[in-house]
Motif scaffolding. Structure first.
Motif, PDB file in Angstrom:
ATOM      1  N   LEU A   1       0.878  -1.190  -0.154  1.00  0.00           N
ATOM      2  CA  LEU A   1       0.219   0.319  -0.195  1.00  0.00           C
ATOM      3  C   LEU A   1       0.699   1.317  -0.177  1.00  0.00           C
TER       4      LEU A   1
ATOM      5  N   GLU B   1      -4.276   2.658  -4.977  1.00  0.00           N
ATOM      6  CA  GLU B   1      -5.360   1.056  -3.935  1.00  0.00           C
ATOM      7  C   GLU B   1      -5.464   1.889  -2.903  1.00  0.00           C
ATOM      8  N   VAL B   2      -6.203   2.602  -1.968  1.00  0.00           N
ATOM      9  CA  VAL B   2      -6.642   2.588  -1.362  1.00  0.00           C
ATOM     10  C   VAL B   2      -7.197   4.110  -0.869  1.00  0.00           C
TER      11      VAL B   2
ATOM     12  N   ARG C   1     -10.760   5.485  -0.712  1.00  0.00           N
ATOM     13  CA  ARG C   1     -11.373   5.010  -0.751  1.00  0.00           C
ATOM     14  C   ARG C   1     -11.974   3.939   1.599  1.00  0.00           C
ATOM     15  N   ARG C   2     -13.455   3.792   0.755  1.00  0.00           N
ATOM     16  CA  ARG C   2     -13.189   3.419   2.581  1.00  0.00           C
ATOM     17  C   ARG C   2     -12.530   1.772   2.415  1.00  0.00           C
ATOM     18  N   VAL C   3     -12.165   1.709   3.978  1.00  0.00           N
ATOM     19  CA  VAL C   3     -10.562   0.239   3.777  1.00  0.00           C
ATOM     20  C   VAL C   3     -10.682  -0.044   5.556  1.00  0.00           C
TER      21      VAL C   3
ATOM     22  N   ASP D   1      -9.926  -3.570   7.405  1.00  0.00           N
ATOM     23  CA  ASP D   1      -8.724  -4.440   7.867  1.00  0.00           C
ATOM     24  C   ASP D   1      -9.100  -5.665   9.125  1.00  0.00           C
TER      25      ASP D   1
ATOM     26  N   ALA E   1      -2.311   1.716   4.891  1.00  0.00           N
ATOM     27  CA  ALA E   1      -3.594   2.190   4.662  1.00  0.00           C
ATOM     28  C   ALA E   1      -4.222   3.997   4.246  1.00  0.00           C
TER      29      ALA E   1
ATOM     30  N   ALA F   1      -6.455   6.984   2.283  1.00  0.00           N
ATOM     31  CA  ALA F   1      -7.693   6.463   2.620  1.00  0.00           C
ATOM     32  C   ALA F   1      -8.560   6.775   3.520  1.00  0.00           C
TER      33      ALA F   1
ATOM     34  N   VAL G   1     -11.179   4.102   7.296  1.00  0.00           N
ATOM     35  CA  VAL G   1     -10.252   2.889   8.254  1.00  0.00           C
ATOM     36  C   VAL G   1     -10.843   1.991   9.353  1.00  0.00           C
TER      37      VAL G   1
ATOM     38  N   VAL H   1     -11.872  -1.409  -0.241  1.00  0.00           N
ATOM     39  CA  VAL H   1     -11.333  -2.642  -0.112  1.00  0.00           C
ATOM     40  C   VAL H   1     -10.938  -2.960   1.344  1.00  0.00           C
TER      41      VAL H   1
ATOM     42  N   LEU I   1      -8.931  -5.736   3.259  1.00  0.00           N
ATOM     43  CA  LEU I   1      -8.180  -6.161   4.139  1.00  0.00           C
ATOM     44  C   LEU I   1      -7.349  -7.521   4.447  1.00  0.00           C
TER      45      LEU I   1
END
Length: 199
Positions: free
Chosen positions: A57, A63-64, A67-69, A71, A83, A88, A91, A124, A126
């Motif tokens: 990352l 990739e993040v 965006r809403r991530v 884990d 992230a 992000a 997160v 996303v 993880l």
């Protein structure tokens, strides 16, 4: 709480975590046994899969970013923190061990970042080092496939744990990850970052 020291992550030194500060294995910290009522302190170590996800990352923030991530099985929170570091939008972390969620939030704060308590419809997902047992793997596969069907990108870090369902994933990249010898019986592990295929 175990004695820990704020330590740079070997593969991702941009991030520091509160990690166990002596050369011990996971079950050395639980009196040498597994107890189902008290999960072992997975959060006290920087596992290879989480480190690989964090490095990926940090090297590929798009990739993040924005965006809403989420884990999953966050452990120390290293992937989540990466992230957040990469911009992000939000997160969140989950783990069966409340101490891991606390550790992830403490580690995020130590890096000048923050995690949210809950996240709807992550974009996303993880997951690092989650395929470590025959009982956990099917549950994790179901969780990750559900997220993928809902439209999320699913990225997994795995160093060749015995129950990794490789047929469901495409390899994105690999890293040689430094790990504590007392934890893994080796000083480094070739660790893949994998993307769950659409289904």
């Amino acid at each position: 709480m175990l004695p820990t020291t704020l330590t740079p992550v070997p593969l991702a030194p941009e991030i520091s975590l509160f990690l166990v500060n002596r050369p011990v294995g996971l079950f050395d910290l639980t009196g040498g046994e597994f107890r189902s009522d008290l999960p072992p302190p997975f959060w006290a170590f920087a596992w290879a899969g989480g480190q690989a996800l964090a490095r990926f990352l940090l090297d590929h923030p798009h990739e993040v970013a924005g965006r809403r991530v989420l884990d999953v099985a966050t452990g120390s929170g290293v992937a989540a923190i990466a992230a957040a570091h990469c911009g992000a939008a939000a997160v969140a972390v989950t783990d069966i061990d409340p101490a891991a969620v606390e550790a992830a939030n403490r580690n995020a704060s130590a890096n000048g970042l923050s995690l949210v308590g809950h996240l709807d419809e992550p974009q996303v997902v993880l997951a690092g080092d989650v395929f470590y047992s025959p009982t956990v793997t099917p549950k994790m596969v179901a969780t990750l496939r559900a997220a993928r069907r809902a439209g999320a990108t699913v990225l997994v870090g795995d160093p060749g744990r015995g129950f990794f369902p490789g047929h469901l994933f495409d390899l994105v990249t690999e890293y040689v990850v430094p790990v504590p010898a007392a934890l893994e019986d080796t000083e480094s592990m070739v660790t893949g970052v994998w993307r769950l295929r659409g289904n």
